[in-house]
Design a protein around this motif. Structure first.
Motif, PDB file in Angstrom:
ATOM      1  N   PRO A   1       6.956  -5.647  -4.032  1.00 28.79           N
ATOM      2  CA  PRO A   1       8.031  -5.823  -3.047  1.00 28.79           C
ATOM      3  C   PRO A   1       8.817  -4.536  -2.836  1.00 28.79           C
ATOM      4  CG  PRO A   1       8.024  -7.628  -4.644  1.00 28.79           C
ATOM      5  CD  PRO A   1       7.090  -6.587  -5.172  1.00 28.79           C
ATOM      6  N   HIS A   2       9.194  -4.305  -1.567  1.00 29.51           N
ATOM      7  CA  HIS A   2       9.987  -3.111  -1.238  1.00 29.51           C
ATOM      8  C   HIS A   2      10.641  -3.305   0.114  1.00 29.51           C
ATOM      9  CE1 HIS A   2      11.251   1.056  -0.959  1.00 29.51           C
ATOM     10  NE2 HIS A   2      10.617   1.171   0.194  1.00 29.51           N
ATOM     11  N   GLU A   3      11.969  -3.268   0.164  1.00 30.62           N
ATOM     12  CA  GLU A   3      12.748  -3.325   1.409  1.00 30.62           C
ATOM     13  C   GLU A   3      12.282  -4.453   2.326  1.00 30.62           C
ATOM     14  OE1 GLU A   3      12.828   0.512   3.240  1.00 30.62           O
ATOM     15  OE2 GLU A   3      14.220   1.327   1.752  1.00 30.62           O
ATOM     16  N   ASN A   4      12.303  -5.678   1.801  1.00 31.38           N
ATOM     17  CA  ASN A   4      11.932  -6.880   2.561  1.00 31.38           C
ATOM     18  C   ASN A   4      10.488  -6.845   3.057  1.00 31.38           C
ATOM     19  OD1 ASN A   4      14.569  -8.038   2.358  1.00 31.38           O
ATOM     20  ND2 ASN A   4      15.238  -6.635   3.981  1.00 31.38           N
ATOM     21  N   GLY A   5       9.675  -6.032   2.405  1.00 29.25           N
ATOM     22  CA  GLY A   5       8.251  -5.986   2.732  1.00 29.25           C
ATOM     23  C   GLY A   5       7.449  -5.801   1.463  1.00 29.25           C
ATOM     24  N   LEU A   6       6.225  -5.334   1.613  1.00 26.43           N
ATOM     25  CA  LEU A   6       5.331  -5.144   0.477  1.00 26.43           C
ATOM     26  C   LEU A   6       4.649  -3.785   0.562  1.00 26.43           C
ATOM     27  CD1 LEU A   6       3.514  -8.614   0.398  1.00 26.43           C
ATOM     28  CD2 LEU A   6       5.231  -7.822  -1.242  1.00 26.43           C
TER      29      LEU A   6
ATOM     30  N   THR B   1      -2.208   3.412   0.624  1.00 32.07           N
ATOM     31  CA  THR B   1      -1.101   2.472   0.512  1.00 32.07           C
ATOM     32  C   THR B   1      -0.595   2.086   1.896  1.00 32.07           C
ATOM     33  OG1 THR B   1      -0.438   3.462  -1.593  1.00 32.07           O
ATOM     34  CG2 THR B   1       1.175   2.059  -0.494  1.00 32.07           C
ATOM     35  N   PHE B   2      -0.362   0.789   2.073  1.00 30.59           N
ATOM     36  CA  PHE B   2       0.188   0.248   3.318  1.00 30.59           C
ATOM     37  C   PHE B   2       1.564  -0.355   3.029  1.00 30.59           C
ATOM     38  CE2 PHE B   2      -4.390   0.017   3.559  1.00 30.59           C
ATOM     39  CZ  PHE B   2      -4.707   0.369   4.864  1.00 30.59           C
ATOM     40  N   PHE B   3       2.506  -0.116   3.931  1.00 31.13           N
ATOM     41  CA  PHE B   3       3.776  -0.841   3.863  1.00 31.13           C
ATOM     42  C   PHE B   3       3.723  -1.951   4.898  1.00 31.13           C
ATOM     43  CE2 PHE B   3       8.361  -1.252   5.166  1.00 31.13           C
ATOM     44  CZ  PHE B   3       8.705  -2.021   4.066  1.00 31.13           C
ATOM     45  N   VAL B   4       3.708  -3.194   4.407  1.00 28.62           N
ATOM     46  CA  VAL B   4       3.550  -4.368   5.266  1.00 28.62           C
ATOM     47  C   VAL B   4       4.859  -5.138   5.294  1.00 28.62           C
ATOM     48  CG1 VAL B   4       2.284  -6.511   5.642  1.00 28.62           C
ATOM     49  CG2 VAL B   4       1.111  -4.520   4.662  1.00 28.62           C
ATOM     50  N   ARG B   5       5.364  -5.385   6.519  1.00 32.79           N
ATOM     51  CA  ARG B   5       6.582  -6.185   6.673  1.00 32.79           C
ATOM     52  C   ARG B   5       6.399  -7.118   7.861  1.00 32.79           C
ATOM     53  NH1 ARG B   5      12.101  -3.130   6.030  1.00 32.79           N
ATOM     54  NH2 ARG B   5      11.225  -1.821   7.690  1.00 32.79           N
ATOM     55  N   ASP B   6       6.700  -8.401   7.634  1.00 28.25           N
ATOM     56  CA  ASP B   6       6.517  -9.416   8.681  1.00 28.25           C
ATOM     57  C   ASP B   6       5.080  -9.400   9.199  1.00 28.25           C
ATOM     58  OD1 ASP B   6       9.193 -10.170   8.483  1.00 28.25           O
ATOM     59  OD2 ASP B   6       9.817  -8.652   9.937  1.00 28.25           O
ATOM     60  N   SER B   7       4.140  -9.268   8.271  1.00 30.69           N
ATOM     61  CA  SER B   7       2.696  -9.320   8.573  1.00 30.69           C
ATOM     62  C   SER B   7       2.191  -8.131   9.371  1.00 30.69           C
ATOM     63  CB  SER B   7       2.329 -10.625   9.312  1.00 30.69           C
ATOM     64  OG  SER B   7       2.655 -11.750   8.521  1.00 30.69           O
TER      65      SER B   7
ATOM     66  N   GLY C   1      -3.379   7.874  -0.976  1.00 30.89           N
ATOM     67  CA  GLY C   1      -2.981   7.816  -2.369  1.00 30.89           C
ATOM     68  C   GLY C   1      -2.171   6.565  -2.666  1.00 30.89           C
ATOM     69  N   ALA C   2      -1.589   6.525  -3.870  1.00 31.99           N
ATOM     70  CA  ALA C   2      -0.768   5.394  -4.296  1.00 31.99           C
ATOM     71  C   ALA C   2       0.700   5.749  -4.107  1.00 31.99           C
ATOM     72  CB  ALA C   2      -1.043   5.062  -5.761  1.00 31.99           C
ATOM     73  N   VAL C   3       1.439   4.916  -3.362  1.00 31.87           N
ATOM     74  CA  VAL C   3       2.881   5.084  -3.171  1.00 31.87           C
ATOM     75  C   VAL C   3       3.576   3.941  -3.890  1.00 31.87           C
ATOM     76  CG1 VAL C   3       4.770   5.092  -1.493  1.00 31.87           C
ATOM     77  CG2 VAL C   3       2.662   6.355  -1.024  1.00 31.87           C
ATOM     78  N   LEU C   4       4.541   4.295  -4.762  1.00 34.21           N
ATOM     79  CA  LEU C   4       5.125   3.314  -5.669  1.00 34.21           C
ATOM     80  C   LEU C   4       6.631   3.482  -5.742  1.00 34.21           C
ATOM     81  CD1 LEU C   4       2.574   4.287  -8.411  1.00 34.21           C
ATOM     82  CD2 LEU C   4       2.396   2.215  -7.044  1.00 34.21           C
ATOM     83  N   PRO C   5       7.391   2.375  -5.893  1.00 31.03           N
ATOM     84  CA  PRO C   5       8.834   2.483  -6.103  1.00 31.03           C
ATOM     85  C   PRO C   5       9.119   2.821  -7.562  1.00 31.03           C
ATOM     86  CG  PRO C   5       8.182   0.180  -6.056  1.00 31.03           C
ATOM     87  CD  PRO C   5       6.939   0.973  -5.786  1.00 31.03           C
ATOM     88  N   LEU C   6       9.999   3.778  -7.789  1.00 35.13           N
ATOM     89  CA  LEU C   6      10.373   4.148  -9.151  1.00 35.13           C
ATOM     90  C   LEU C   6      11.828   4.580  -9.133  1.00 35.13           C
ATOM     91  CD1 LEU C   6       9.121   4.195 -11.934  1.00 35.13           C
ATOM     92  CD2 LEU C   6       8.586   6.593 -11.627  1.00 35.13           C
ATOM     93  N   GLY C   7      12.716   3.635  -9.420  1.00 37.80           N
ATOM     94  CA  GLY C   7      14.132   3.917  -9.274  1.00 37.80           C
ATOM     95  C   GLY C   7      14.514   3.855  -7.804  1.00 37.80           C
ATOM     96  N   PRO C   8      15.513   4.610  -7.371  1.00 38.23           N
ATOM     97  CA  PRO C   8      15.998   4.558  -5.981  1.00 38.23           C
ATOM     98  C   PRO C   8      15.164   5.400  -5.023  1.00 38.23           C
ATOM     99  CG  PRO C   8      17.352   6.061  -7.239  1.00 38.23           C
ATOM    100  CD  PRO C   8      16.362   5.496  -8.221  1.00 38.23           C
ATOM    101  N   GLY C   9      13.904   5.117  -4.918  1.00 40.66           N
ATOM    102  CA  GLY C   9      13.048   5.865  -4.007  1.00 40.66           C
ATOM    103  C   GLY C   9      11.577   5.581  -4.245  1.00 40.66           C
TER     104      GLY C   9
END
Length: 271
Positions: free
Chosen positions: A36-41, A53-59, A67-75
């Motif tokens: 989960p990230h910012e109301n999406g995935l 890596t895909f950022f998916v929000r509202d389908s 590459g791999a993009v991952l949340p780690l702390g505030p970013g």
């Protein structure tokens, strides 16, 4: 809401039941991990041995990264997995992470970037306290980039893996060639629950002799809490049959995706 996926599709679970499919991985790509990230995935996928890596929000896909993009702390941080036999015939490594946005903590050298988390209660003099898996595959603790503790017990793996493309290796003194691959097996997800972390351990028993067959004998859900420069382990639940695939924190419970034979279900464990 809770989201679960197989190798191609992400579904939403509501009221304990599997609801509508919200996204399908394109082409030949397969889903490795959703976060989960910012109301999406954030959806990390693989195509052969390449990550995207895909950022998916509202389908809908709003952004993509190589590459791999991952949340780690505030970013967010970005890294790539190297499966190069020139580095080591049997190992992998993550490239040096870079900042995508915000002010994230960067995973230290030797940490499994895909599983790195920041302990919010462990901030000391602005130095992040990071938990992940070390080079030995065991849970480890870093303070300000310095490795200060590593568990004695192993952590096991999940059924998911990435393998390098086969390469032809000439045998000494022979014209015959063999096919060699390097394999990265995903370790169990580490989830933050307040001042502690929760994860799981899949026991392979005699199946560990054949790691590529993904034979598991049992599974245990565990919590770790920081005690000085170490982590103390506590057992939360065990599954004598089957294995765990993923874990998430939902309120005061851990939601664990469990597979037993041909059946899969989500079990809620009190924290």
């Amino acid at each position: 809401a809770i989201f679960v996926s197989d190798m191609k599709r992400i579904h939403k679970i509501s009221d304990g039941a599997l609801k509508e499919m919200i996204w399908k991985a394109p082409g030949a790509s397969e889903i490795l991990r959703i976060t989960p990230h910012e109301n999406g995935l954030l959806v990390v996928t693989k195509t052969s041995d390449t990550l995207k890596t895909f950022f998916v929000r509202d389908s809908r896909v709003e952004e993509t990264w190589d590459g791999a993009v991952l949340p780690l702390g505030p970013g967010l941080v970005s890294t790539r997995l190297r499966l190069d036999r020139d580095l080591d015939a049997t190992r992998f490594r993550w490239e040096r992470p870079s900042i995508v946005m915000g002010s994230p903590a960067l995973p230290p050298e030797g940490a499994d970037c895909l599983n790195a988390v920041v302990l919010p209660a462990g901030q000391k003099d602005s130095r992040p306290t990071i938990v992940s898996y070390g080079r030995t595959g065991r849970i480890a603790l870093w303070e300000g980039g310095e490795l200060v503790w590593e568990a004695e017990e192993g952590s096991g793996v999940t059924p998911l893996s990435i393998e390098s493309r086969p390469s032809r290796v000439q045998k000494t003194g022979s014209e015959a060639a063999s096919t060699e691959t390097v394999r990265y097996a995903l370790s169990p997800r580490i989830a933050v629950a307040g001042p502690r972390i929760v994860t799981f351990v899949n026991e392979q028993g005699s199946g560990g002799i054949f790691p590529r067959l993904n034979l598991f004998s049992s599974s245990e859900v565990v919590a770790y809490e920081q005690a000085g420069n170490a982590l103390e382990r506590r057992s939360l639940a065990s599954f004598k049959k089957g294995h765990c695939v993923d874990i998430a924190v939902v309120g005061k419970q851990a939601a664990v995706l469990v597979v037993e034979g041909k059946k899969s279900f989500v079990r809620f464990v009190e924290l």
